[in-house]
Write an enzyme that holds these catalytic residues in place. Structure first.
Site, PDB file in Angstrom:
ATOM      1  N   ASP A  23     -21.607  17.302 -28.677  1.00 50.88           N
ATOM      2  CA  ASP A  23     -21.751  18.763 -28.780  1.00 50.88           C
ATOM      3  C   ASP A  23     -20.410  19.475 -28.901  1.00 50.88           C
ATOM      4  OD1 ASP A  23     -20.755  19.131 -26.154  1.00 50.88           O
ATOM      5  OD2 ASP A  23     -22.729  19.497 -25.284  1.00 50.88           O
ATOM      6  N   ASP A  24     -19.309  18.757 -28.731  1.00 54.63           N
ATOM      7  CA  ASP A  24     -17.996  19.403 -28.815  1.00 54.63           C
ATOM      8  C   ASP A  24     -17.497  19.505 -30.255  1.00 54.63           C
ATOM      9  OD1 ASP A  24     -17.557  19.733 -25.940  1.00 54.63           O
ATOM     10  OD2 ASP A  24     -17.528  17.548 -25.915  1.00 54.63           O
ATOM     11  N   SER A  55     -21.360  23.126 -27.193  1.00 55.26           N
ATOM     12  CA  SER A  55     -21.645  22.840 -25.780  1.00 55.26           C
ATOM     13  C   SER A  55     -22.686  23.823 -25.271  1.00 55.26           C
ATOM     14  CB  SER A  55     -20.376  22.998 -24.943  1.00 55.26           C
ATOM     15  OG  SER A  55     -19.519  21.922 -25.155  1.00 55.26           O
ATOM     16  N   ASN A 132     -18.721  13.201 -24.244  1.00 58.67           N
ATOM     17  CA  ASN A 132     -18.630  14.641 -24.050  1.00 58.67           C
ATOM     18  C   ASN A 132     -17.365  15.025 -23.287  1.00 58.67           C
ATOM     19  OD1 ASN A 132     -20.342  17.226 -24.175  1.00 58.67           O
ATOM     20  ND2 ASN A 132     -19.621  17.201 -22.049  1.00 58.67           N
ATOM     21  N   SER A 165     -20.490  11.138 -20.981  1.00 58.55           N
ATOM     22  CA  SER A 165     -19.675  12.319 -20.702  1.00 58.55           C
ATOM     23  C   SER A 165     -18.525  11.911 -19.803  1.00 58.55           C
ATOM     24  CB  SER A 165     -20.499  13.396 -19.985  1.00 58.55           C
ATOM     25  OG  SER A 165     -21.644  13.731 -20.752  1.00 58.55           O
TER      26      SER A 165
END
Ligand SMILES: *[C@@H]1O[C@H](CO)[C@@H](O)[C@H](O)[C@H]1NC(C)=O
Ligand SMILES: *[C@@H]1O[C@H](CO)[C@@H](O)[C@H](O)[C@H]1NC(C)=O
Ligand SMILES: *[C@@H]1O[C@H](CO)[C@@H](O)[C@H](O)[C@H]1NC(C)=O
Length: 326
Positions: A23-24, A55, A132, A165
């Protein structure tokens, strides 16, 4: 002897088909480190990730509604007016799309593979989210993280998936920060991610699936490398998503500024329940927070059967039973 051991090694190298997202954004360092290490390990990796920072977009399924980018990509890596999806000039397995992480999984499976890599139709072995920038532990982040959202999107579609993550939350551009330094936390996280992935593939053997249907994993790495030089090989520790030390977001009205701000993150009562899963496992928050020892990574198993278990269902049935006769 040497030839024999080389041959033995060659037959044990696994080459699996992996879809990778985060998501970054596609230009973030940790996803590039993981792409590099999975590819170096011999896997066929198709990376499709958002062009902007996504994010907190959870499992929202969103793809580009225009042919061009309407705003600049993160780190200006692709700009307004350029195509809304595309790939690296020097590597056509590294794609971006102007969408959410879950949307990128859909775009990979529904468009990129059938159109550009038809040999991969229906042959993805694993979907990976991450690594993540920042941890995603406890139920509150499970529902919020776009990296985790991408993995449950994959699990909904029947694919095994793992979210990774790391405690290092630097939002970093791979052109600045991707390197081979063994103390770079992103390199440590990538290496440990590959170890887990290969372990699962090895155990898979001749089975069709790497994980049971409807199931995924959520992994969190502690501070490591530059952030804690005494932690270069964080050991995996079994965990559960809910449990002690899980927190919920709250809001505080600051009377001095008149503004709303983050409140204390200590409403643990509801999130401390154990209805499903092994109650003797520590929570992710306890593991990554160091409560069960220094330099530990949490690894939790989630299922997308969000229904309450039958005992809870019976309790609720007894409460709502009257409505069925109305
Ligand atoms: C892959 O899927 C696409 C879309 O369904 C189809 O047009 C194509 O023929 C398939 N190719 C192979 C090799 O299965
Ligand atoms: C993250 O940022 C901090 C402070 O800016 C820096 O000291 C550290 O080296 C960075 N870590 C990575 C992995 O880029
Ligand atoms: C309220 O805001 C002021 C000004 O930014 C800050 O100094 C103060 O710490 C805040 N209060 C709390 C309880 O966070």
């Amino acid at each position: 002897m040497q030839i024999l051991s080389l041959l033995t090694l060659a037959t044990t190298v696994l080459s699996k088909n992996i879809v990778l997202t985060n998501d970054d954004g596609w230009a973030a360092t940790p996803i590039r480190a993981l792409y590099r290490d999975l590819t170096d390990a011999g896997h066929n990796v198709l990376m499709v990730a958002p062009v902007t920072q996504r994010s907190g977009w959870s499992g929202r399924f969103q793809y580009s509604y225009s042919k061009e980018l309407l705003e600049d990509g993160q780190f200006n890596y692709r700009n307004k007016g350029e195509p809304a999806w595309g790939y690296e000039e020097d590597d056509n397995k590294i794609w971006y799309m102007n969408g959410t992480p879950a949307g990128c999984v859909g775009f990979a499976l529904d468009v990129v593979i059938p159109k550009y890599f038809p040999e991969l139709n229906n042959s993805i072995d694993l979907v990976v989210g991450g690594v993540n920038e920042g941890v995603n532990n406890s139920p509150q982040t499970f529902t919020v993280s776009g990296t985790i959202g991408a993995t449950y999107e994959a699990v909904y579609r029947g694919l095994p998936a793992i979210a990774f993550s790391g405690s290092n939350s630097n939002n970093s551009f791979f052109k600045d920060d991707l390197n081979d330094d063994p103390l770079n936390p992103f390199n440590i996280y990538a290496k440990k991610s590959v170890q887990l992935i290969e372990e699962i593939f090895t155990k898979q053997g001749d089975n069709d699936r790497a994980l049971p249907l409807g199931v995924g994993l959520n992994v969190n790495f502690p501070k490591a490398g530059y952030d804690d030089e005494t932690c270069t090989n964080p050991v995996y520790t079994k965990s559960r998503i809910a449990g002690t030390d899980s927190g919920a977001y709250t809001i505080y009205l600051n009377e001095t500024t008149g503004l709303l701000q983050d409140g204390p993150n200590d409403l643990t009562q509801a999130l401390g329940v154990c209805y499903n899963g092994p109650c003797n496992y520590p929570s992710e928050t306890e593991v990554v927070g160091g409560k069960v020892g220094h330099c530990k990574s949490s690894i939790s198993t989630f299922s997308i059967d969000y229904d309450a278990n039958s005992q809870l269902q019976a309790e609720v049935d007894s409460l709502i039973g009257g409505v069925f006769n109305l």
